[in-house]
Design an enzyme around this catalytic site. Structure first.
Site, mmCIF file in Angstrom:
data_model
loop_
_atom_site.group_PDB
_atom_site.id
_atom_site.type_symbol
_atom_site.label_atom_id
_atom_site.label_comp_id
_atom_site.label_asym_id
_atom_site.label_seq_id
_atom_site.Cartn_x
_atom_site.Cartn_y
_atom_site.Cartn_z
ATOM 1 N N HIS A 1 0.635 -1.114 0.064
ATOM 2 C CA HIS A 1 0.001 0.172 -0.058
ATOM 3 C C HIS A 1 0.964 0.962 0.247
ATOM 4 O O HIS A 1 2.163 1.189 0.623
ATOM 5 C CB HIS A 1 -0.699 -0.167 1.347
ATOM 6 C CG HIS A 1 -1.910 0.888 1.444
ATOM 7 N ND1 HIS A 1 -1.710 2.097 1.734
ATOM 8 C CD2 HIS A 1 -3.181 0.754 1.217
ATOM 9 C CE1 HIS A 1 -2.840 3.050 1.863
ATOM 10 N NE2 HIS A 1 -3.771 2.137 1.405
ATOM 11 N N LYS B 1 -10.624 -0.292 10.435
ATOM 12 C CA LYS B 1 -10.832 -1.474 9.368
ATOM 13 C C LYS B 1 -10.903 -2.649 10.449
ATOM 14 O O LYS B 1 -11.463 -3.925 9.982
ATOM 15 C CB LYS B 1 -9.562 -1.835 8.548
ATOM 16 C CG LYS B 1 -9.003 -0.708 7.779
ATOM 17 C CD LYS B 1 -7.946 -0.993 6.997
ATOM 18 C CE LYS B 1 -7.278 0.297 6.318
ATOM 19 N NZ LYS B 1 -7.908 0.571 5.087
ATOM 20 N N ASP C 1 3.129 -4.254 8.154
ATOM 21 C CA ASP C 1 1.984 -3.620 8.014
ATOM 22 C C ASP C 1 0.532 -4.542 8.356
ATOM 23 O O ASP C 1 0.397 -5.325 7.468
ATOM 24 C CB ASP C 1 2.018 -2.963 6.403
ATOM 25 C CG ASP C 1 0.517 -2.380 6.200
ATOM 26 O OD1 ASP C 1 -0.199 -2.242 7.111
ATOM 27 O OD2 ASP C 1 0.604 -1.590 4.994
ATOM 28 N N GLN D 1 -4.477 -4.976 7.187
ATOM 29 C CA GLN D 1 -5.570 -5.708 6.551
ATOM 30 C C GLN D 1 -5.387 -7.193 7.342
ATOM 31 O O GLN D 1 -6.108 -8.042 7.068
ATOM 32 C CB GLN D 1 -5.317 -5.909 5.103
ATOM 33 C CG GLN D 1 -5.506 -4.793 4.449
ATOM 34 C CD GLN D 1 -7.003 -4.390 4.306
ATOM 35 O OE1 GLN D 1 -7.753 -4.893 4.558
ATOM 36 N NE2 GLN D 1 -7.125 -2.984 3.743
ATOM 37 N N CYS E 1 -4.780 2.494 -3.756
ATOM 38 C CA CYS E 1 -3.393 3.170 -3.094
ATOM 39 C C CYS E 1 -2.393 1.962 -3.220
ATOM 40 O O CYS E 1 -1.539 1.816 -2.402
ATOM 41 C CB CYS E 1 -3.495 3.301 -1.750
ATOM 42 S SG CYS E 1 -4.786 4.677 -1.267
HETATM 43 N N1 PLP Z 1 -1.756 -0.755 4.658
HETATM 44 C C1 PLP Z 1 -2.699 -1.522 4.117
HETATM 45 C C2 PLP Z 1 -2.381 -2.794 3.515
HETATM 46 C C3 PLP Z 1 -4.051 -0.852 3.905
HETATM 47 O O1 PLP Z 1 -5.032 -1.326 3.176
HETATM 48 C C4 PLP Z 1 -4.286 0.585 4.344
HETATM 49 C C5 PLP Z 1 -5.512 1.281 4.120
HETATM 50 O O2 PLP Z 1 -6.249 0.918 3.096
HETATM 51 C C6 PLP Z 1 -3.121 1.258 5.015
HETATM 52 C C7 PLP Z 1 -2.158 0.625 5.078
HETATM 53 C C8 PLP Z 1 -3.558 2.602 5.318
HETATM 54 O O3 PLP Z 1 -4.569 2.705 6.470
HETATM 55 P P1 PLP Z 1 -5.016 4.033 6.955
HETATM 56 O O4 PLP Z 1 -5.394 4.779 5.701
HETATM 57 O O5 PLP Z 1 -5.927 3.889 7.957
HETATM 58 O O6 PLP Z 1 -3.571 4.482 7.488
#
Ligand code: PLP
Length: 579
Positions: free
Chosen positions: A122, A226, A200, A203, A368
């Site tokens: 992401h 999430k 990270d 998810q 993203c």
């Molecule tokens: N990492 C992953 C794999 C994600 O799916 C997301 C959000 O869609 C993020 C990071 C970033 O999350 P946030 O926008 O809540 O910081």
């Protein structure tokens, strides 16, 4: 026993309708819906205990502090940390990654060092490292993935073997592919190579049992929203023995021990990394979400996603002609919590909007993950993502609607459900005109001797316009519009071709600025007849698609601005400022 009906009753938002139908919410990977216990915990906090934490010598402040620190204890235990001191509250996963990039990265990385990421990351787990690289001279390097969306572990080990990697930053679960990466193995290999591992978990935390300490990871970033919690709260788990190898991130109140005019000493972690007044109600809400997940059993939650993902993939593959499902099948290699697909010939924006008209919420775009989409040879895709309140009936609704949308977008059948006839009149007219132009676009005929050539792009969804004009005696004598895009972008280009051909440059400019004004909701000159272009005003109901509708017009405006320059010129982009 998974009692879907009972679970659904806990989510008040599922009681509403969208487009006159039951809400089918399949956008949980972007943000999940919230159970009643989360809403009540937040409300209860504000109604009974709200006060600033840590500093106050009064009852409410003590209660608020206990609510905040109690949430930290529960969430840290849920994620298998050694203790609450390993959990830093942040706003979201993005902030958590940035915290590590600054607090650890700035201190320990320098020229020649590498941060190892993967092609499936992401942007939140890429851009902070790009910025770190700029600050320190370190390099960001990406491990490739297979066509199926599996991380190339051989390449990862090779990169580690070269001895320059100081930090591996890897997602536990891909938000596009659902791929699960083998975190314990990667942690072991990273440590053998003298590198740390940031996971990270954005998810993974919502769907999988996480044992932070056992996983071997050094950092784990996640967002509460999430995982059934509120927006604005997330966490960073930091291995306890790394605390003293990190500098503070933001400076201010709460994170200090003592301040003088000359300098400061800092509080012990985790407070050292939490500057300013925290989101206490957010932490309280996230605790309630975690307890809700624990009541269901996080293993059962994981099984549910797996079952639903498997069912969705099977039905989509069997019933939607031409569909390309991305990522590995659910099982050890994927969670099933996301199902992402490409439907050749139908733009993801049109799919998402067609589904929305049937009460189904999915996500369309690059999610993203632009590098990942580039790797897969796609610009945008459509993603359905599940959580505990979704069931097979939601998947059935998705498949049925998708078959209809596909039919509608390739050859609209008059009177079919969801097509123009069952809509309100303005909407029906809009769709009829747009579909007519989309399926039979004007301005596609090849143009001889163009004097202006210009390109426009919308990088968010891949819409792309290639415009050629022949200017003669102060008029647009000929015009050709090509490119690819969603129905609105193609239809808008087609209307523009019909309206601009033969106009003087002055008339053309007046028309272009009137269209722009129309999208801003401003009054139009009384003497200007926009004809069928006026139906595009309806796009203002869907702000995200105004850019699609404006693309051709912006491209023409830029083309005219650059008339006389060499042919061809480089692309312009539609930015937020254009609408
Ligand atoms: N990492 C992953 C794999 C994600 O799916 C997301 C959000 O869609 C993020 C990071 C970033 O999350 P946030 O926008 O809540 O910081």
């Amino acid at each position: 026993m998974w009692n879907l009906e009972a679970i659904r009753r806990e989510f008040p938002i599922l009681g509403r309708t969208v487009a006159g139908r039951r809400l089918v919410y399949l956008d949980n990977a972007a943000t999940s819906q919230k159970p009643r216990v989360v809403l009540e915990a937040i409300r209860n906090h504000f109604e009974r205990s709200n006060a600033n934490v840590h500093r106050g010598v009064h009852r409410l402040s003590e209660e608020s502090t206990e609510a905040y620190e109690g949430a930290r204890r529960v969430i840290a235990r849920f994620l298998g940390a050694q203790g609450p001191d390993e959990l830093v509250f942040v706003r979201n996963a993005t902030e958590a990654v940035n915290l590590v990039a600054h607090a650890y990265g700035d201190r320990h990385l320098g020229p020649g060092d590498e941060v190892l990421v993967s092609e499936m990351e992401h942007h939140s787990n890429l851009v902070p490292w790009h910025l770190l690289a700029r600050r320190t001279g370190a390099r960001v390097r990406a491990v490739p993935i297979s066509d199926e969306g599996i991380l190339d572990l051989g390449a990862l080990r090779e990169a580690l073997g070269e001895g320059r990697v100081r930090l591996v930053a890897l997602t536990a679960v891909s938000n596009v592919l659902g791929t699960r990466n083998p975190i314990p193995e990667v942690a072991r290999w990273a440590h053998e190579a003298g590198a740390l591992l940031l996971v990270d978990g954005a998810q993974a935390v919502p769907h999988l049992p996480i044992r932070f300490q056992e996983s071997g990871a050094d950092f784990l970033a996640f967002s509460g929203h999430k995982a059934l919690g509120p927006m604005g709260i997330g966490g960073l788990l930091v291995r306890r023995d790394l605390h003293d190898r990190m500098d503070p991130f933001l400076g201010g109140g709460e994170m200090i021990r003592e301040v003088t005019l000359e300098g400061a000493t800092f509080a012990d972690p985790p407070h050292r990394f939490e500057a300013g007044t925290p989101d206490v109600a957010g932490a309280v809400g996230l605790r309630a979400a975690v307890e809700f997940l624990e009541t269901l059993g996080i293993e059962a939650v994981a099984d549910h996603a797996m079952r639903l993902g498997t069912y969705a993939r099977r039905r989509l593959q069997e019933e939607v002609p031409g569909i390309r499902l991305l990522g590995p099948v659910p099982g050890p290699a994927a969670t099933g919590s996301v199902v992402t697909f490409d439907l050749p010939g139908v733009h993801p924006h049109d799919i998402a909007q067609g589904l929305d008209r049937r009460g189904i919420a999915v996500r369309a775009g690059h999610h993203c993950c632009q590098p990942l989409h580039r790797r897969l040879g796609l610009v945008a895709t459509t993603r359905a993502s599940f959580h505990v309140f979704n069931g097979e009936d939601d998947v059935d609704a998705l498949v049925e609607a998708l078959v209809e949308v596909r039919r509608e977008m390739t050859a609209p059948a008059a009177g079919a459900p969801g097509t123009a006839r069952d809509a309100e009149p303005a909407d029906a007219l809009f769709r009829e005109v747009v579909m007519d132009h989309y399926l039979h676009p004007a301005g596609r005929e090849p143009l001889e001797q163009a004097t202006v050539e210009w390109e426009g792009r919308n990088p968010l969804c891949g819409d792309h316009v290639h415009l050629r004009m022949r200017l003669e005696d102060g008029r647009i004598a000929g015009l050709q519009v090509d490119g690819e895009g969603c129905s609105i972008s193609v239809a808008s280009g087609s209307m523009m071709a019909e309206h601009l051909r033969g106009r003087t440059l002055e008339e053309a400019r007046r028309l272009l600025s009137a269209v722009r004004a129309m999208f801003r909701g401003e009054p139009l000159p009384g003497d200007l007849d926009l004809g069928d272009v006026k139906v595009l005003e309806k796009v203002r109901d869907l702000p995200v698609r105004v850019k699609c509708a404006l693309l051709a017009w912006t491209t023409a405006e830029e083309g005219l601005d650059h008339a006389g320059a060499e042919v061809p010129r480089t692309a312009g982009e539609v930015s937020d400022g254009h609408a």
